[in-house]
Design a protein around this motif. Structure first.
Motif, mmCIF file in Angstrom:
data_model
loop_
_atom_site.group_PDB
_atom_site.id
_atom_site.type_symbol
_atom_site.label_atom_id
_atom_site.label_comp_id
_atom_site.label_asym_id
_atom_site.label_seq_id
_atom_site.Cartn_x
_atom_site.Cartn_y
_atom_site.Cartn_z
ATOM 1 N N ASP A 209 0.813 -1.216 0.000
ATOM 2 C CA ASP A 209 0.000 0.000 0.000
ATOM 3 C C ASP A 209 0.844 1.263 0.000
ATOM 4 O O ASP A 209 0.305 2.362 0.031
ATOM 5 N N LEU A 210 2.161 1.117 -0.018
ATOM 6 C CA LEU A 210 3.032 2.274 0.140
ATOM 7 C C LEU A 210 3.016 3.159 -1.099
ATOM 8 O O LEU A 210 3.528 2.803 -2.146
ATOM 9 N N GLU A 211 2.379 4.286 -0.957
ATOM 10 C CA GLU A 211 2.366 5.300 -1.996
ATOM 11 C C GLU A 211 2.707 6.607 -1.308
ATOM 12 O O GLU A 211 2.365 6.815 -0.154
ATOM 13 N N ILE A 212 3.351 7.481 -2.038
ATOM 14 C CA ILE A 212 3.739 8.756 -1.460
ATOM 15 C C ILE A 212 2.528 9.501 -0.918
ATOM 16 O O ILE A 212 2.586 10.135 0.123
ATOM 17 N N SER A 213 1.417 9.378 -1.618
ATOM 18 C CA SER A 213 0.211 10.084 -1.171
ATOM 19 C C SER A 213 -0.239 9.636 0.217
ATOM 20 O O SER A 213 -0.984 10.334 0.887
ATOM 21 N N LYS A 214 0.232 8.458 0.664
ATOM 22 C CA LYS A 214 -0.146 7.984 1.989
ATOM 23 C C LYS A 214 0.756 8.543 3.095
ATOM 24 O O LYS A 214 0.410 8.467 4.261
ATOM 25 N N VAL A 215 1.925 9.057 2.724
ATOM 26 C CA VAL A 215 2.845 9.556 3.750
ATOM 27 C C VAL A 215 3.113 11.052 3.652
ATOM 28 O O VAL A 215 3.788 11.606 4.506
ATOM 29 N N ILE A 216 2.587 11.708 2.619
ATOM 30 C CA ILE A 216 2.798 13.149 2.526
ATOM 31 C C ILE A 216 1.497 13.854 2.179
ATOM 32 O O ILE A 216 0.689 13.339 1.425
ATOM 33 N N THR A 217 1.344 15.003 2.797
ATOM 34 C CA THR A 217 0.188 15.853 2.522
ATOM 35 C C THR A 217 0.700 17.283 2.382
ATOM 36 O O THR A 217 1.858 17.565 2.693
ATOM 37 N N GLU A 218 -0.174 18.171 1.949
ATOM 38 C CA GLU A 218 0.224 19.585 1.847
ATOM 39 C C GLU A 218 0.710 20.117 3.193
ATOM 40 O O GLU A 218 1.589 20.980 3.234
ATOM 41 N N LYS B 100 2.555 23.755 -3.225
ATOM 42 C CA LYS B 100 2.537 22.427 -2.611
ATOM 43 C C LYS B 100 1.822 21.436 -3.519
ATOM 44 O O LYS B 100 2.235 20.286 -3.644
ATOM 45 N N GLN B 101 0.763 21.893 -4.175
ATOM 46 C CA GLN B 101 0.004 21.018 -5.077
ATOM 47 C C GLN B 101 0.876 20.558 -6.250
ATOM 48 O O GLN B 101 0.828 19.388 -6.644
ATOM 49 N N GLU B 102 1.673 21.484 -6.803
ATOM 50 C CA GLU B 102 2.585 21.125 -7.889
ATOM 51 C C GLU B 102 3.581 20.067 -7.427
ATOM 52 O O GLU B 102 3.901 19.136 -8.164
ATOM 53 N N LEU B 103 4.078 20.227 -6.210
ATOM 54 C CA LEU B 103 5.054 19.284 -5.675
ATOM 55 C C LEU B 103 4.424 17.902 -5.500
ATOM 56 O O LEU B 103 5.011 16.899 -5.913
ATOM 57 N N ILE B 104 3.245 17.845 -4.925
ATOM 58 C CA ILE B 104 2.573 16.557 -4.738
ATOM 59 C C ILE B 104 2.300 15.899 -6.096
ATOM 60 O O ILE B 104 2.514 14.697 -6.262
ATOM 61 N N LYS B 105 1.868 16.692 -7.062
ATOM 62 C CA LYS B 105 1.607 16.153 -8.405
ATOM 63 C C LYS B 105 2.899 15.591 -9.003
ATOM 64 O O LYS B 105 2.902 14.504 -9.582
ATOM 65 N N LEU B 106 3.996 16.319 -8.862
ATOM 66 C CA LEU B 106 5.288 15.866 -9.374
ATOM 67 C C LEU B 106 5.687 14.543 -8.730
ATOM 68 O O LEU B 106 6.092 13.589 -9.411
ATOM 69 N N LEU B 107 5.577 14.466 -7.413
ATOM 70 C CA LEU B 107 5.978 13.252 -6.698
ATOM 71 C C LEU B 107 5.045 12.090 -7.013
ATOM 72 O O LEU B 107 5.494 10.964 -7.191
ATOM 73 N N SER B 108 3.758 12.340 -7.065
ATOM 74 C CA SER B 108 2.790 11.278 -7.334
ATOM 75 C C SER B 108 2.988 10.707 -8.722
ATOM 76 O O SER B 108 2.938 9.495 -8.924
ATOM 77 N N LYS B 109 3.241 11.573 -9.683
ATOM 78 C CA LYS B 109 3.443 11.141 -11.061
ATOM 79 C C LYS B 109 4.670 10.224 -11.153
ATOM 80 O O LYS B 109 4.679 9.246 -11.868
#
Length: 159
Positions: free
Chosen positions: A7-16, A147-156
């Motif tokens: 289940d390890l996805e960046i979206s699970k360990v980082i938020t804005e 922050k949204q751009e960063l999360i999008k970059l990391l998630s992608k």
């Protein structure tokens, strides 16, 4: 809450709430303190002092500054409530022991629960290392505005 490897996805360990693109810190210790405060404020750790002590212990064991302005300090700690990742960018590059000898301005601070310390910790480090092997990603980290751009970059690139 334990994170399962599958289940390890960046979206699970980082938020804005765990991103600061304008760190005020001007030293390595101040960066660690400022980012640790974000973890505390967001209920990821229960003791700033305890977590900082564990991060500084790890820092004493070897270099966490990589190349191209990136550092990945981390703490495996009893103070960690949930394994998390804080990302910060300083206004000015600062002194930090690094593999290429250059200053640091992008920091990925890992907060790892002791119970997650072997598998999850290694998996997170692998994901970050893969990401940071891409020069385009590093350039994008330097230039993201939100922050949204960063999360999008990391998630992608991660998920």
């Amino acid at each position: 809450m334990n994170i399962r490897l599958e289940d390890l996805e960046i979206s699970k360990v980082i938020t804005e709430d765990l991103i600061d693109l304008n760190l005020k810190a001007t030293s390595k210790l101040e960066v660690i303190e400022e980012m640790t405060h974000l973890l505390y404020r967001n209920h990821c750790i229960d003791s700033e002092k305890g977590f900082i002590k564990d991060v500084l212990y790890r820092e004493s064991q070897g270099v966490t500054g990589l190349e191209k302005g990136i550092a990945i300090p981390h703490g495996k700690s009893e103070s960690v409530i949930k394994t998390s990742l804080v990302i910060g960018r300083t206004k000015q590059p600062l002194e930090w022991e690094s593999l290429d000898g250059n200053p640091i301005d992008i920091i990925f601070l890992f907060a790892v629960k002791t119970s997650d310390s072997t598998t999850v910790h290694i998996k997170l480090l692998q994901k970050v290392a893969t990401l940071l092997a891409d020069d385009e990603v590093i350039q994008s980290l330097q230039s993201v505005k939100t922050k949204q751009e960063l999360i999008k970059l990391l998630s992608k690139n991660y998920d």
